[in-house]
Design a protein around this motif. Structure first.
Motif, PDB file in Angstrom:
ATOM      1  N   VAL A   1      14.513  23.897   2.771  1.00 58.53           N
ATOM      2  CA  VAL A   1      14.489  24.690   1.540  1.00 58.53           C
ATOM      3  C   VAL A   1      13.247  24.288   0.758  1.00 58.53           C
ATOM      4  O   VAL A   1      13.316  23.576  -0.232  1.00 58.53           O
ATOM      5  CB  VAL A   1      15.757  24.483   0.693  1.00 58.53           C
ATOM      6  N   HIS A   2      12.114  24.743   1.241  1.00 56.97           N
ATOM      7  CA  HIS A   2      10.840  24.417   0.612  1.00 56.97           C
ATOM      8  C   HIS A   2      10.303  25.658  -0.094  1.00 56.97           C
ATOM      9  O   HIS A   2      10.161  26.715   0.522  1.00 56.97           O
ATOM     10  CB  HIS A   2       9.804  23.986   1.653  1.00 56.97           C
TER      11      HIS A   2
ATOM     12  N   ILE B   1      19.457  24.038  -4.769  1.00 56.70           N
ATOM     13  CA  ILE B   1      19.048  25.314  -4.195  1.00 56.70           C
ATOM     14  C   ILE B   1      19.401  26.471  -5.108  1.00 56.70           C
ATOM     15  O   ILE B   1      18.556  27.292  -5.475  1.00 56.70           O
ATOM     16  CB  ILE B   1      19.718  25.517  -2.817  1.00 56.70           C
TER      17      ILE B   1
ATOM     18  N   LYS C   1      11.844  24.826  -5.441  1.00 57.05           N
ATOM     19  CA  LYS C   1      12.485  25.626  -4.400  1.00 57.05           C
ATOM     20  C   LYS C   1      12.388  27.111  -4.776  1.00 57.05           C
ATOM     21  O   LYS C   1      11.366  27.741  -4.566  1.00 57.05           O
ATOM     22  CB  LYS C   1      13.933  25.160  -4.186  1.00 57.05           C
ATOM     23  N   TRP C   2      13.448  27.660  -5.399  1.00 61.49           N
ATOM     24  CA  TRP C   2      13.492  29.101  -5.608  1.00 61.49           C
ATOM     25  C   TRP C   2      12.672  29.597  -6.795  1.00 61.49           C
ATOM     26  O   TRP C   2      12.544  30.793  -7.019  1.00 61.49           O
ATOM     27  CB  TRP C   2      14.938  29.561  -5.734  1.00 61.49           C
TER      28      TRP C   2
ATOM     29  N   ASN D   1      13.341  31.541   1.323  1.00 65.03           N
ATOM     30  CA  ASN D   1      13.075  30.907   0.031  1.00 65.03           C
ATOM     31  C   ASN D   1      11.583  31.055  -0.266  1.00 65.03           C
ATOM     32  O   ASN D   1      10.911  30.116  -0.623  1.00 65.03           O
ATOM     33  CB  ASN D   1      13.473  29.428   0.140  1.00 65.03           C
TER      34      ASN D   1
END
Length: 485
Positions: free
Chosen positions: A95-96, A274, A303-304, A459
């Motif tokens: 989750v990058h 996340i 992340k997001w 993502n």
């Protein structure tokens, strides 16, 4: 014997002797990076560093310096081409976040100022407080809550659990914390295991509760475990809820967990690394309901929200308890009436850090430039892309979905009823490795119910539907290659 007089007659420094030459190289760097990022979709998503690259970094400690141009040339040849890949639209591993060019510029400006935000009275601290207030608004916490920016959710979770432990120990007047028990689902990120060790509780005090068919914490089993622990003399003190698990994106039922915590006088912490920012999406209002009632929440902006690494945040409802857990008096840190040692309460009173970089500048610049509505749109876009992928998998008999799609995670595999579970695991591992080695895409993986899953984490603000179609086509093509062999 040191000759101080001679040293002082030949004082030196690290500024360039030729500022104009450094300026020209700096402009070259900016031009190169703009070209690099604007054409990243045309480059390989990932490529393995060859042996000569690895060998190049067996260098001895430099004794004498070299020209900055040669240093930059070495970076271009040996480092830049072999990136992780998360800036590429077909990067779906882990989750990058994918970062922005504004984040690059923000980091450059922050680095030029070289501010330490732990102490003092200077502009960067006020900007950071502004960003923290935005963070509170994003997750629905009150303005009176406290917060601090950290490297990421791992340290944010650790910070929260230190505060939670200290609060419970104080309220219950305990002489030891050895009987305190933390509860989380079996899908909770493994940083929590590290955290309970780091704060001295140990994994023996951590209960992993099984999940239901949606990979959310099983609330009835949680209640049973709490009752059992109380019966044996343990003290339940904290429940960790997931706002988007790392495997499947599952969201735990916050309101139900909040009710349990109120009844049992426990701390409710949300690991929202996340998915906490999904609070912004109106369609997820019901699913995210109750998150704002937690005692603390950890989440990542890298992340997001696509802030360039690193940018994590912890928000704690009880600002006084937060400060009490970390403040330490020191003769060299007490505040003055005037001068540099005035200003807002030191961030060092709210975290372990006494060295704190100016992370908030790139956050501030990005949110100011794009506005929170743009980020909400991009989160929606990634969720819609995940739903599209889910539908395409369901239509293809050669592919099989392995978990419900809650957010932006899609877990699937190449499938044939002629293959055993063991063979399916082996073939999907090979598919993933070949897909990465051929630079088609960079999905990741996990194990769900003993089945190897190719895991697509969408993502990325650069990802398009065409990139997702390419992944599925490659999965089927490579799977057929191996199956036919």
């Amino acid at each position: 014997m040191i000759n101080f007089s001679e040293i002082l007659q030949n004082e030196d420094g690290l500024d360039p002797q030729n500022w104009q030459k450094h300026k020209e190289i700096a402009h070259q760097m900016i031009d190169d990076i703009f070209l690099y990022l604007s054409t990243v979709k045309d480059q390989p998503v990932w490529q393995k560093p060859p042996q000569n690259v690895k060998d190049n970094f067996n260098q001895p400690l430099p004794v004498d310096g070299e020209d900055i141009q040669s240093v930059y040339t070495e970076f271009l040849e040996y480092v830049l081409p072999y990136r992780t890949g998360n800036i590429h639209p077909r990067f779906f591993s882990w989750v990058h976040g994918s970062g922005t060019i504004t984040g690059v510029l923000g980091d450059m400006l922050a680095s030029a100022m070289n501010s330490n935000l732990a102490v003092g009275d200077h502009g960067a601290i006020y900007l950071e407080h502004n960003v923290l207030n935005w963070c509170k608004q994003i997750v629905g916490f009150p303005e009176s809550s406290s917060g601090v920016l950290v490297s990421g959710a791992s340290i944010a979770n650790t910070t929260a659990l230190i505060v939670a432990r200290d609060v419970i120990v104080s309220e219950k007047r305990l002489l030891t914390d050895s009987n305190l028990i933390i509860y989380c689902s079996s899908e909770t990120h493994n940083c929590i295991n590290k955290t309970v060790k780091a704060i001295g509780l140990g994994t023996r005090n951590l209960r992993h509760i099984p999940v239901n068919e949606s990979f959310e914490i099983d609330v009835p089993l949680l209640k049973e475990q709490i009752d059992e622990d109380k019966y044996h003399g343990y003290i339940p003190f904290c429940i960790i809820a997931n706002a988007g698990t790392v495997n499947t994106g599952a969201i735990d039922p916050f309101f139900e967990l909040h009710i349990i915590c109120k009844k049992e006088k426990m701390w409710l912490h949300v690991d929202g690394a996340i998915g906490a920012v999904v609070k912004l999406v109106p369609e997820y209002h019901d699913k995210m309901s109750g998150m704002e009632l937690a005692d603390s929440i950890a989440f990542d902006l890298h992340k997001w929200l696509h802030i360039n690494y690193e940018a994590g945040c912890i928000i704690i409802r009880d600002a006084g308890a937060h400060r009490q857990a970390f403040t330490q008096n020191a003769d060299y840190l007490f505040k003055h009436q005037r001068g540099l040692a005035t200003g807002p309460d030191s961030f060092s009173n709210y975290s372990l850090d006494l060295s704190k970089s100016f992370k908030s500048l790139k956050i501030w610049m990005n949110i100011k430039e794009h506005g929170i509505n743009k980020y909400t749109k991009l989160i929606r876009q990634n969720i819609a892309q995940a739903r599209f992928l889910e539908e395409e998998i369901d239509k293809n008999p050669s592919l099989q979905l392995l978990a419900p799609v809650s957010l932006n995670m899609v877990c699937y595999r190449y499938f044939s009823d002629e293959l055993s579970e063991e063979q399916l695991n082996e073939i999907n591992i090979e598919i993933l490795m070949r897909m990465q080695e051929r630079a088609i895409a960079a999905p990741s993986y996990t194990i769900l119910n003993n089945r190897y899953a190719i895991r697509i984490c969408i993502n990325n603000h650069r990802t398009r539907v065409s990139d997702l179609i390419a992944v599925l086509e490659a999965t089927e093509k490579i799977g057929n290659e191996i199956f036919i062999q």
